[in-house]
Enzyme design. Structure first.
Site, mmCIF file in Angstrom:
data_model
loop_
_atom_site.group_PDB
_atom_site.id
_atom_site.type_symbol
_atom_site.label_atom_id
_atom_site.label_comp_id
_atom_site.label_asym_id
_atom_site.label_seq_id
_atom_site.Cartn_x
_atom_site.Cartn_y
_atom_site.Cartn_z
ATOM 1 N N ASP A 148 1.944 0.317 9.117
ATOM 2 C CA ASP A 148 0.800 -0.569 8.953
ATOM 3 C C ASP A 148 0.826 -1.690 9.989
ATOM 4 O OD1 ASP A 148 -0.259 0.817 6.873
ATOM 5 O OD2 ASP A 148 0.440 -0.526 5.293
ATOM 6 N N LYS A 162 -4.615 -1.550 9.330
ATOM 7 C CA LYS A 162 -5.870 -1.925 8.673
ATOM 8 C C LYS A 162 -5.979 -3.431 8.709
ATOM 9 C CE LYS A 162 -6.526 1.845 5.391
ATOM 10 N NZ LYS A 162 -6.904 2.163 4.021
ATOM 11 N N GLY A 216 3.833 -2.919 5.045
ATOM 12 C CA GLY A 216 4.290 -4.299 4.960
ATOM 13 C C GLY A 216 4.492 -4.709 3.513
ATOM 14 N N GLY A 217 5.491 -5.552 3.263
ATOM 15 C CA GLY A 217 5.752 -6.017 1.902
ATOM 16 C C GLY A 217 6.304 -4.916 1.027
ATOM 17 N N ASP A 218 5.676 -4.727 -0.128
ATOM 18 C CA ASP A 218 6.074 -3.681 -1.074
ATOM 19 C C ASP A 218 4.982 -2.611 -1.098
ATOM 20 O OD1 ASP A 218 7.964 -3.252 -3.764
ATOM 21 O OD2 ASP A 218 5.943 -2.436 -3.958
ATOM 22 N N THR A 239 7.902 -8.265 -1.503
ATOM 23 C CA THR A 239 6.484 -8.520 -1.317
ATOM 24 C C THR A 239 6.245 -9.932 -0.795
ATOM 25 O OG1 THR A 239 4.320 -8.360 -2.378
ATOM 26 C CG2 THR A 239 6.109 -9.312 -3.694
ATOM 27 N N MET A 247 -4.704 -11.381 0.938
ATOM 28 C CA MET A 247 -5.955 -11.200 1.696
ATOM 29 C C MET A 247 -7.008 -12.199 1.226
ATOM 30 S SD MET A 247 -5.859 -7.028 1.595
ATOM 31 C CE MET A 247 -5.293 -7.003 -0.114
#
Length: 363
Positions: free
Chosen positions: A149, A171, A202-204, A232, A284
């Site tokens: 990602d 994305k 990315g993150g979890d 996360t 986001m």
């Protein structure tokens, strides 16, 4: 001219050498610490058996025979077994026994059925390579194909094997993006061809990462998969503030919500979120800041509710914008954040932590 332990008087410097011909390890400190280089050399000399060179020479002579194995995972598994198990175990019996063991090992690997494709869904964490789990690090080393990602940092991608196929599936909210259908097709295509596929998020991978849709694509094609959780952004951002997501006497729950979904700005249980003491991590949420502010104030949230935005959490360029709900849009505009940022509703930076971390804080 080279003078030992005299950097200024030397025209050139040479590294310390651990020689297990054809395996050679050079240890250099650019002349800064010759004693340290010697200590490292002594440590390596003790760790590496004298038979290592012979093991490598036998392996080199056998490479043409091993080329009958398929490229990729099958060949790596063969050589890994030779250098870690079969080779060292047989060297005590002499080089002839080691060569015979190699022939036997190759026959065993050639007789095995071709490896089936497998997909690993792994979390890359918030960006700092040191926050990558050991299991995810191992998956990076083993992957034939890495589909990653936009939020996966370059430093983490550098940990993949040189020959791995690296495919970006980035994305960006309200921006350019590879469609989810195309990502699913990419995963299925490479796994169906027998590759070890790492879907790196990315993150979890289970937090706002479309994991279920990609799993369903694997299930539809009978492709085996496994999941490796990651740290996360909510956890990393709270750590940057020096705060915990839950606190006895303040909040008995912490919510993970998204600022927008496939239809646009996402609706939430605003009445609950507006209550005093509530804590929520809004993913986001930058573009939706004014929408979120309006909904919360409309449902009774106090204008002085603390809000913190953490940009590039865990990375060297991390920034914190500490503000209030009433000042959220103007603080965001003034800060001009360009990187990924997480919004923490109900949390302010702990005063003692911010100067220590040398973060830029906009009040």
């Amino acid at each position: 001219l080279n003078i030992v332990d005299n950097l200024e008087g030397s025209d050139f410097i040479t590294p310390a050498i651990v020689d297990r011909d054809p395996v050679t390890i050079a240890i250099g400190t650019e002349g800064a610490a010759p004693v340290l280089a010697r200590q490292i050399k002594a440590d390596l000399e003790a760790r590496l058996p004298s038979s290592l060179g012979a093991l490598a020479r036998i392996g080199k002579a056998f490479r043409h025979a091993a080329d009958t194995l398929p490229m990729g995972r099958a060949r790596r598994a063969f050589w890994s077994e030779y250098y870690t198990k079969t080779g060292p175990a047989s060297m005590s019996k002499g080089e002839a026994a080691t060569k015979a063991a190699l022939d036997t090992l190759l026959a065993q690997h050639l007789a095995e059925a071709p490896a089936e494709g497998h997909v690993v869904f792994a979390g890359a964490g918030p960006g700092d390579p040191e926050l990558l789990t050991l299991k995810a690090r191992r998956a990076l080393h083993e992957a034939d194909v890495v589909i990653y990602d936009r939020l996966v940092s370059p430093a983490i991608l550098e940990l993949a094997r040189r020959e791995a196929l690296m495919l970006s599936a980035g994305k960006e909210g309200f921006g350019a993006a590879m469609s989810q259908a195309d990502i699913n097709a990419l995963i299925v295509k490479h796994a169906s061809a027998g590759a070890q596929v790492l879907r790196l998020k990315g993150g979890d991978p289970a937090v706002f990462a479309r994991l279920d849709e990609e799993i369903e694509a694997c299930e539809a094609h009978d492709i085996a998969f496994s999941i490796i959780p990651g740290i996360t952004a909510a956890s990393a951002s709270a750590a940057a503030l020096g705060q915990s997501l839950t606190k006895r006497g303040r909040n008995t729950e912490a919510r993970l919500v998204t600022g927008h979904d496939m239809q646009g700005y996402a609706d939430q249980d605003w009445k609950s979120l507006a209550r005093a003491g509530e804590v929520a991590a809004i993913y986001m949420g930058k573009r939706a800041a004014r929408f979120i502010q309006g909904r919360l104030l409309m449902h009774g949230a106090a204008a002085n509710t603390p809000v913190s935005l953490v940009e590039n959490a865990s990375l060297p360029n991390q920034r914190i914008v500490a503000t209030t709900l009433g000042q959220l849009p103007s603080a965001l505009a003034e800060a001009a954040l360009t990187g990924p940022a997480l919004t923490l509703l109900g949390l302010a930076p702990r005063d003692a932590v911010v100067p220590t971390l040398k973060q830029e804080v906009a009040q």
